[in-house]
Every structure is written in structure tokens, then in C-alpha cells.
Design a protein around this motif. Structure first.
Motif, short mmCIF file in Angstrom:
data_model
loop_
_atom_site.label_atom_id
_atom_site.label_comp_id
_atom_site.label_asym_id
_atom_site.label_seq_id
_atom_site.Cartn_x
_atom_site.Cartn_y
_atom_site.Cartn_z
N GLU A 1 30.79 5.13 77.64
CA GLU A 1 31.19 6.16 76.75
C GLU A 1 32.45 7.00 77.47
O GLU A 1 33.53 7.42 76.61
N TYR B 1 35.44 4.88 77.09
CA TYR B 1 36.23 4.94 75.58
C TYR B 1 36.74 6.41 75.48
O TYR B 1 38.17 6.28 75.00
N GLN C 1 37.49 -3.00 74.40
CA GLN C 1 36.09 -2.94 74.08
C GLN C 1 35.68 -3.09 75.42
O GLN C 1 36.25 -3.60 76.65
N TYR D 1 40.84 6.61 74.85
CA TYR D 1 41.24 6.76 73.46
C TYR D 1 41.73 7.84 73.10
O TYR D 1 42.53 8.42 72.43
N GLU E 1 30.69 -1.23 68.32
CA GLU E 1 30.86 0.18 68.43
C GLU E 1 31.37 0.38 66.81
O GLU E 1 31.03 1.73 66.25
#
Length: 490
Positions: free
Chosen positions: A426, A429, A373, A433, A28
Motif C-alpha cells: 500500500e 502504491y 503493479q 501514484y 487491485e
């Protein structure tokens, strides 16, 4: 001694596969692990040279120029990069027909004959734990007398010698750190959650855990954890401090499960405290509070922890050997003690559904490690997961990585497609975040360290580029497809 070159060849742009990474792919953000698998045999061969081309931006032309001075080239390969690495071997052989070229790595350990048949330019492959096999090759020992070797004779016939036993006297294994200092630029190695520059290395090999997806214990290292004594590790770190001084900000013990022997981990940590070194390691989410506190008091900064899934049935199915409640307690203890945690998760494991994916996303947000991750389940040859996929018809038509080098899903299930697995990466993530609980600690980290500020801004740009590339990636994939029963495709 033959003049020996240990080589991690040029590959996909940003590809981290020639080192110790379990999921060989483009990351990434810019990420490169040290080529420990190559450095260890290089440390056994006097006068050898180690080249790790990807992080040093070395081209095939650079490698060809250097290789003219060598008689023996040992290349570390992986399942996704095999076709690329074969081409490199063919170019080396075309330039210098008498040069001896061989491959090492998990893929060739499991599929030695198929690898040799991939190209006549490959003279041999080293099976399983190959360090002393490489040493004996460099010493010029007759190939039919070298254990753990599969090779092609002058008439083109293939031969396989008896298996080599695992290494048990790890105290006798030389340190890889002087090889790093001699042949590598430590500023070229980045891992998003480690301080920069960092150094990673092994203090032993093998893992008693039986995770069905994990590559190294099932192909090379075995399930018995064989280690160096704390005293020897302490001496190696003394040497490292003398070599690198204050240039290294963090040392990473990359043993599969460094903390499985808690007494040994604590004894090694005492050496870290004595030497005033910051360190990190792999750990299972089962460590108790008192052990965590002792490790923290002796310089531990970060733990790399494989949580994998937020669904207990999925965890049971992959033989992970942890309970979600224990993982929750572990995270509470780490947060209480101020130990940073980088959590790893896998999407697309057996029994995965749309619902279990959402459970994993919620679980990651609940326990809230500092960084995460998210990988896609990768059925490498030699693993139990690969055999399950073959037996159940789970393979899709995709390869392990796309033509760009990013990881794709080679698995699909009756109620979960490869595209849904990839899309979930995706989504996880973004949901993890884009929360204040994740953003604020990173912002605080940036405000207290200028180097971290510059680095996180760069990594942020890379991360969003990665998400965009994943969304718009080309549909064609690399030639290394892993359909059922196929093993190698070159």
C-alpha cells in the motif's frame, strides 16, 4: 472424440487465477487475463467447449447444468484456488459419477500425486506441457499409453506414465483466437493498462531467463523459447482481424519474453503494421533504442516490464539478469519514443529489508513508468524460490491469498515480517501514484478518451476499495497454506 469441457471454475470474487496470470489473486482493479492455457488444448479437440467462469460471472450451478452434456472435464487450477477447485470437481462427480475429471496447471504439474490424493473425484492430472496429453485423453486413448499423465485406476491405485517431451513444432499448433471468438465474451476481459477490449495470446512458450520466482518456465514451459514463425503469427492475426474486426483495440503478446529474439519480434511487428493493429508485449528492460524505435514504428503501444526491485543485490539474488543502470537507460528511451510502460515490482524477495523496500519505491518514482503493479513475492511449489524458503525457514503461517482473495505474504525474514511486507504494498502504491508526475498523464489520458474517462473513474474507486480491504482484511486465510514441506493443504 469424448465430449470435452475445458473449465476455469468459479472462484473467489474477482479472482484471476485460472488464466495466465503469474500471481493468482484478486487484483487491485478488475483484471482478467484470457485462459490461454485452457484454450490451447481446446483448439486441439474438435467439438470441445471452453468455460472461463470468473470473468463471465458463472456460478457452480451454471457449470453443473452445462457439464451434464459432457463426458470429460479438464479443470485448470492453481495453488491458491486448489481447495475451491477440488470442491467443484466433487460436485461434478456427485452429479454425474461416470464423468472423467482431471486437473491441469503448474501446481499439479509439480505435485501430481498429492493432488490426486486430495480427492477421489480427481481421476487424473496432466503433468508439465499438457496440450497433447489433453488431446489424447479426448480421443479415448488408453491412459497407460498417454505420456505425461498421472491417474487413478478403478481400484484406486495411482499410476504415473513417462514424461511427455516439450512441444517444438509450434507452427503446427492451432490458433486459440477462434476458440476465444466461439466461447468467450471479449468485453469481459479487463487489464488496467491495456486498451479495452483487448486480446492476449501466446506465440510461443518457454523463457531462457532463470528468475527464481517465475512460475511457468520452472513448472511447465521450460527455459527454451519455442515459437511460431512470424509468417504463421501474421496469418493468425489476419484471421483475428477477420473474426473480431474493429472490436479489439489492442493485441497483447503474452509470451514470457516476446522480445528476447529481437529479429523475430521485428518481423512480427511488420505484420502488425501491415494489418494496422495496435499491440503490446512483455519485454525485458534491456532492449536497445533502435529495436524499440522499429517496434514503435510498427504499431507497438505498450511494454509490460518486470523491474521487480530497485536494489541490485536483490535483483542478483533472484537471477533477474538486468542492471539498474540499464533499466534506467531503457526507460529514458521508451519515454523519448513515446512508448507506454507498465512496470511490475515485487516486495518481499530474498535479501529484502526495510531499506531495500524504500530503494524500490524511490526507483519506481525515479523511472516513472505510466502505471505499476506491486506484487508480494509468492513461493509457488516447483520454483527455486519455494525451495529456498523451505531450506531457510522463511515460511510464515499465512497462505498465498486471504479469504477475500487478495494476496498476502507467506514469506517472512529475520528482520522483516510478513506484516511489514504487506504494508509496503500500500505504501508503494500511494507514494508512486500520489505524485504530479503520475497523476497528470492519467488525467490527460482521461480527457482525450471518454471511454478511458469512465473506465479510470471506475478503476479509481476499485483501487481505493482494494487499499481499504488490504488494510482491514480478515486475519484468517484460505486452507491452501504453504508451510515448509507442505506442498498441498486441502
Amino acid at each position: 472424440m469424448k465430449k470435452t469441457l475445458f473449465l476455469s471454475p468459479p472462484s473467489f470474487d474477482g479472482f484471476d487465477g485460472g488464466a495466465g496470470s503469474r500471481y493468482q489473486a484478486k487484483r487491485e482493479i478488475t483484471s482478467f487475463w484470457y485462459p490461454t492455457w485452457l484454450a490451447q488444448p481446446a483448439a486441439l479437440v474438435p467439438g470441445s467447449k471452453l468455460i472461463d467462469a470468473p470473468p463471465h460471472n458463472q456460478t457452480v450451478e451454471d457449470i453443473l447444468k452445462i457439464a451434464r452434456d459432457y463426458e470429460l472435464v479438464i479443470i485448470h487450477t492453481s495453488t491458491p484456488s486448489l481447495a475451491n477447485d477440488v470442491k467443484c470437481a466433487e460436485m461434478l462427480k456427485a452429479q454425474q459419477p461416470d464423468i472423467q475429471i482431471g486437473f491441469i496447471g503448474a501446481h499439479v504439474a509439480v505435485l501430481p500425486e498429492q493432488t490426486l490424493l486430495a480427492s477421489p473425484s480427481i481421476d487424473f492430472v496432466c503433468r508439465h506441457e499438457f496440450d497433447y496429453t489433453c488431446k489424447e485423453l479426448a480421443e479415448g486413448k488408453a491412459w497407460d499409453q498417454i505420456k505425461g499423465l498421472s491417474y487413478r485406476d478403478r481400484q484406486g491405485n495411482l499410476h504415473h506414465t513417462e514424461d511427455r517431451e516439450l512441444i517444438h513444432d509450434w507452427d503446427a499448433m492451432p490458433s486459440v483466437l477462434p476458440v476465444y471468438a466461439r466461447d468467450l465474451d471479449i468485453t469481459k476481459y479487463f487489464i488496467g493498462y491495456l486498451l479495452h477490449p483487448y486480446v492476449s495470446f501466446y506465440t510461443g512458450r518457454g523463457c531462457p531467463a532463470k528468475c527464481t520466482f517465475c512460475l511457468w518456465p520452472q513448472t511447465i514451459g521450460g527455459h527454451q523459447y519455442r515459437t511460431k514463425s512470424p509468417e504463421v503469427v501474421g496469418r493468425e492475426l489476419e484471421e483475428a482481424k477477420a473474426i473480431f474486426g474493429d472490436r479489439v483495440r489492442e493485441y497483447m503478446f503474452d509470451d514470457d519474453t516476446f522480445t528476447i529474439d529481437r529479429h523475430r519480434a521485428i518481423e512480427i511487428s511488420k505484420h502488425m503494421k501491415r494489418l494496422k493493429l495496435t499491440w503490446s508485449c512483455n519485454a525485458r528492460a534491456t532492449l536497445d533504442y533502435d529495436t524499440l524505435k522499429q517496434l514503435r514504428d510498427n504499431g507497438l503501444r505498450l511494454l509490460l516490464v518486470g523491474f521487480e526491485s530497485g536494489n541490485q543485490e536483490v535483483l542478483n539474488g533472484i537471477k533477474k539478469g538486468i542492471r539498474l543502470e540499464a533499466a534506467r537507460e531503457f526507460m529514458k528511451n521508451c519515454q523519448k519514443l513515446g512508448i507506454t510502460v507498465h512496470g511490475t515490482f515485487i516486495i518481499g524477495l530474498p535479501l529484502e529489508t526495510r531499506e531495500t523496500i524504500e530503494e524500490t519505491i524511490r526507483f519506481a518514482c525515479e523511472i516513472s513508468p505510466h502505471t505499476i503493479q506491486v506484487s508480494i513475492a509468492a513461493p509457488y511449489p516447483g520454483t527455486e524460490l519455494y525451495e529456498q524458503a523451505k531450506a531457510n525457514g522463511w515460511f510464515s503461517d499465512q497462505a498465498l491469498i486471504a479469504s477475500s482473495g487478495i494476496q498476502t505474504s507467506t514469506l517472512q525474514y529475520p528482520d522483516l515480517s510478513s506484516a511489514e511486507i504487506e504494508d509496503a504494498v500500500e505504501r508503494m502504491y500511494r507514494q508512486f501514484y500520489f505524485r504530479p508526475q503520475a497523476i497528470l498523464p492519467i488525467v490527460r489520458e482521461m480527457l482525450t478518451d471518454r471511454q478511458m474517462l469512465v473506465r479510470r473513474l471506475r478503476e479509481g474507486g476499485e483501487f481505493f476499495s482494494y487499499l481499504k480491504e488490504r488494510r482491514t482484511r480478515a486475519t484468517h486465510t484460505t486452507p491452501t497454506s504453504l508451510k515448509a514441506g507442505q506442498g498441498v493443504g486441502v
